[in-house]
Design a protein around this motif. Structure first.
Motif, PDB file in Angstrom:
ATOM      1  N   GLY A 185       4.883  10.735  -4.708  1.00 16.87           N
ATOM      2  CA  GLY A 185       5.669   9.448  -5.288  1.00 16.87           C
ATOM      3  C   GLY A 185       6.270   9.790  -6.659  1.00 16.87           C
ATOM      4  N   PRO A 186       6.869   8.835  -7.355  1.00 15.77           N
ATOM      5  CA  PRO A 186       7.572   9.069  -8.594  1.00 15.77           C
ATOM      6  C   PRO A 186       6.467   9.890  -9.814  1.00 15.77           C
ATOM      7  N   VAL A 187       7.155  10.730 -10.646  1.00 23.62           N
ATOM      8  CA  VAL A 187       8.829  10.719 -10.820  1.00 23.62           C
ATOM      9  C   VAL A 187       9.243  12.153 -10.488  1.00 23.62           C
ATOM     10  N   ASP A 188       9.729  12.409  -9.313  1.00 25.32           N
ATOM     11  CA  ASP A 188       9.987  13.750  -8.746  1.00 25.32           C
ATOM     12  C   ASP A 188       8.759  14.503  -8.577  1.00 25.32           C
ATOM     13  N   ASN A 189       7.758  13.962  -8.342  1.00 24.13           N
ATOM     14  CA  ASN A 189       6.139  14.618  -8.347  1.00 24.13           C
ATOM     15  C   ASN A 189       6.058  15.627  -6.853  1.00 24.13           C
ATOM     16  N   SER A 225      -7.966   2.029  -0.995  1.00 21.66           N
ATOM     17  CA  SER A 225      -7.169   2.000  -2.196  1.00 21.66           C
ATOM     18  C   SER A 225      -6.237   3.216  -2.047  1.00 21.66           C
ATOM     19  N   ILE A 226      -4.926   2.929  -1.404  1.00 21.99           N
ATOM     20  CA  ILE A 226      -4.135   3.968  -1.175  1.00 21.99           C
ATOM     21  C   ILE A 226      -2.941   4.147  -2.014  1.00 21.99           C
ATOM     22  N   GLY A 227      -2.404   5.173  -2.614  1.00 19.33           N
ATOM     23  CA  GLY A 227      -1.389   5.332  -3.522  1.00 19.33           C
ATOM     24  C   GLY A 227      -0.546   6.486  -3.388  1.00 19.33           C
ATOM     25  N   TRP A 228       0.180   6.758  -4.384  1.00 17.62           N
ATOM     26  CA  TRP A 228       1.336   7.867  -4.425  1.00 17.62           C
ATOM     27  C   TRP A 228       0.830   8.782  -5.505  1.00 17.62           C
ATOM     28  N   THR A 229       1.226   9.857  -5.198  1.00 18.03           N
ATOM     29  CA  THR A 229       1.151  10.902  -6.438  1.00 18.03           C
ATOM     30  C   THR A 229       1.958  10.590  -7.393  1.00 18.03           C
ATOM     31  N   THR A 230       1.926  11.006  -8.749  1.00 18.39           N
ATOM     32  CA  THR A 230       2.644  10.399  -9.859  1.00 18.39           C
ATOM     33  C   THR A 230       2.887  11.420 -11.054  1.00 18.39           C
ATOM     34  N   ARG A 231       3.799  11.720 -11.513  1.00 19.42           N
ATOM     35  CA  ARG A 231       3.999  12.541 -12.614  1.00 19.42           C
ATOM     36  C   ARG A 231       4.728  11.427 -13.583  1.00 19.42           C
ATOM     37  N   TRP A 232       4.260  11.522 -14.778  1.00 18.95           N
ATOM     38  CA  TRP A 232       4.568  10.407 -15.972  1.00 18.95           C
ATOM     39  C   TRP A 232       3.874  10.944 -17.016  1.00 18.95           C
ATOM     40  N   GLY A 233       4.055  10.361 -18.188  1.00 20.07           N
ATOM     41  CA  GLY A 233       3.533  10.929 -19.577  1.00 20.07           C
ATOM     42  C   GLY A 233       3.900  10.099 -20.734  1.00 20.07           C
ATOM     43  N   LEU A 252      10.480   4.805 -10.966  1.00 21.42           N
ATOM     44  CA  LEU A 252      10.121   3.765 -10.511  1.00 21.42           C
ATOM     45  C   LEU A 252       9.535   3.969  -9.174  1.00 21.42           C
ATOM     46  N   TYR A 253       8.620   3.216  -8.439  1.00 21.62           N
ATOM     47  CA  TYR A 253       8.426   3.402  -7.180  1.00 21.62           C
ATOM     48  C   TYR A 253       9.498   3.087  -6.309  1.00 21.62           C
ATOM     49  N   THR A 254      10.000   4.070  -5.560  1.00 22.73           N
ATOM     50  CA  THR A 254      11.473   3.700  -5.090  1.00 22.73           C
ATOM     51  C   THR A 254      11.320   2.946  -3.792  1.00 22.73           C
ATOM     52  N   GLU A 255      12.654   2.415  -3.129  1.00 25.57           N
ATOM     53  CA  GLU A 255      12.409   1.772  -2.034  1.00 25.57           C
ATOM     54  C   GLU A 255      11.894   2.630  -0.617  1.00 25.57           C
ATOM     55  N   SER A 256      12.362   3.810  -0.848  1.00 26.50           N
ATOM     56  CA  SER A 256      12.050   4.957   0.184  1.00 26.50           C
ATOM     57  C   SER A 256      10.633   5.157   0.119  1.00 26.50           C
ATOM     58  N   GLN A 257      10.008   5.028  -0.951  1.00 22.17           N
ATOM     59  CA  GLN A 257       8.582   5.521  -1.154  1.00 22.17           C
ATOM     60  C   GLN A 257       7.714   4.255  -0.824  1.00 22.17           C
ATOM     61  N   VAL A 258       8.244   2.932  -0.984  1.00 22.19           N
ATOM     62  CA  VAL A 258       7.510   2.006  -0.474  1.00 22.19           C
ATOM     63  C   VAL A 258       7.546   1.707   0.966  1.00 22.19           C
ATOM     64  N   ASN A 314       8.566  -0.880 -13.988  1.00 22.99           N
ATOM     65  CA  ASN A 314      10.059  -0.751 -13.636  1.00 22.99           C
ATOM     66  C   ASN A 314      10.245  -1.036 -11.919  1.00 22.99           C
ATOM     67  N   SER A 315       9.049  -1.599 -11.506  1.00 24.79           N
ATOM     68  CA  SER A 315       9.109  -1.688  -9.809  1.00 24.79           C
ATOM     69  C   SER A 315       8.853  -2.943  -9.315  1.00 24.79           C
ATOM     70  N   VAL A 316       9.026  -4.004  -9.982  1.00 26.20           N
ATOM     71  CA  VAL A 316       8.461  -5.313  -9.583  1.00 26.20           C
ATOM     72  C   VAL A 316       9.133  -5.735  -8.144  1.00 26.20           C
ATOM     73  N   THR A 317      10.514  -5.475  -8.089  1.00 28.09           N
ATOM     74  CA  THR A 317      11.227  -5.947  -6.705  1.00 28.09           C
ATOM     75  C   THR A 317      10.753  -5.277  -5.594  1.00 28.09           C
ATOM     76  N   ASN A 318      10.413  -3.997  -5.858  1.00 27.36           N
ATOM     77  CA  ASN A 318       9.844  -3.153  -4.610  1.00 27.36           C
ATOM     78  C   ASN A 318       8.496  -3.475  -4.329  1.00 27.36           C
ATOM     79  N   MET A 319       7.678  -3.846  -5.263  1.00 28.80           N
ATOM     80  CA  MET A 319       6.165  -3.893  -5.148  1.00 28.80           C
ATOM     81  C   MET A 319       6.113  -5.530  -4.348  1.00 28.80           C
TER      82      MET A 319
END
Length: 305
Positions: free
Chosen positions: A146-150, A174-182, A189-195, A225-230
């Motif tokens: 997942g985001p960001v360029d993780n 409970s299933i998600g994406w790996t993330t890089r943030w800080g 954001l969680y992108t359209e392609s990731q969703v 930052n990802s309301v629409t895609n969620m």
């Protein structure tokens, strides 16, 4: 437009003290994290905490000095030793929940798997040691990049995860994406392609057909930052699975508080768990009538936009 799809209401925050009674306001559910040793588990069981999160790895009990028996233990990588096995961990919680004379004391369990090997080795133990039909049981894993360029964190293989998870019946996934943030991040954001990849993985593995409840663990600074895609993710699965979101955050993450509040308000208090550090939780003002006298489309109605 059907009038009932518009909601103008006074949102009353729940004062319930149990997981079961807090369904109208999931943001009030309380959490204990990394409950990976016997003494900590004892303290959490004696507390008012409602959900116990713990990590499972393959490793050895501390009294197995010769390391002769590798088993699922309660430990977060890179640790490979613990004073409590997954089997004992679950048996203790099951005994506590069955003996609880007050429903508000019953604990939910979130089992966090960082490797597919640990998960596959745990299936028979979970089935034999816990009652998933009587008590809330979540199976957590990051199954997609997942985001960001993780690229540093390798996700759990989704096909093998779902194959094993189907043996656990109706446990919540409970299933998600790996993330890089800080602290220095603001864009991402969680992108359209990731969703789309998540929706495809769920459908390709038949989880829409068996109908497990799904909660998507989403990182606070990113999901703000990802309301629409969620919304799109929810709408794609709402007719086959009970979908919620679980917001999490690391202590030093950059988070746009107002945008995160908007996400929580958009998805709804009845579909959003908030598992974040205390200082961020206070900034969100979820303990107040923060959304009083509002007039907004329900999440269901947004699927028709």
């Amino acid at each position: 437009m059907v009038p009932s799809l518009l909601l103008c209401s006074l949102l009353v925050l729940s004062t319930a003290s149990s997981v079961a009674d807090a369904k109208a306001n999931l943001t009030k559910v309380t959490w204990a994290h990394a409950v990976n040793d016997a003494e900590f588990l004892t303290r959490v069981l004696a507390s008012d905490i409602q959900f116990i999160e713990a990590d499972i790895s393959l490793g050895y009990l501390k009294d197995d000095v010769n390391k002769e028996r590798e088993i699922p233990i309660m430990a977060h990588p890179p640790a490979t030793e613990s004073d409590i096995s997954l089997e004992t961990f679950l048996q203790r919680i099951l005994q506590f929940n069955r003996e609880a004379n007050d429903p508000s004391k019953v604990k939910g369990v979130k089992l966090d798997f960082k490797s597919i090997g640990a998960f596959e080795r745990s299936i028979d133990i979970i089935r034999a040691s816990y009652d998933m039909t009587a008590f809330d049981t979540w199976i957590n894993a990051d199954i997609l990049p997942g985001p960001v360029d993780n690229t540093a964190t390798v996700p759990v293989d989704p096909t093998r995860f779902f194959t094993a998870a189907r043996r656990l019946g109706k446990a919540t996934l409970s299933i998600g994406w790996t993330t890089r943030w800080g602290p220095d991040f603001s864009e991402g954001l969680y992108t359209e392609s990731q969703v789309d990849a998540m929706i495809d993985a769920i459908r390709a593995n038949g989880i829409d057909k068996v109908g497990n409840a799904i909660t998507f663990p989403v990182r606070g600074g990113i999901v703000a930052n990802s309301v629409t895609n969620m919304i799109r993710l929810f709408c794609a699965l709402k007719d086959t699975n009970n979908v919620t979101f679980t917001i999490w955050s690391s202590a030093d993450d950059a988070v746009n508080v107002e945008k995160l509040r908007e996400f929580i308000f958009t998805t709804g208090l009845d579909r959003t768990y908030v598992d974040v550090p205390d200082d961020l939780h206070k900034k969100l003002h979820l303990d107040e009538n923060a959304f009083i006298n509002t007039c907004k489309k329900t999440l269901q109605a947004r699927c028709f936009d």
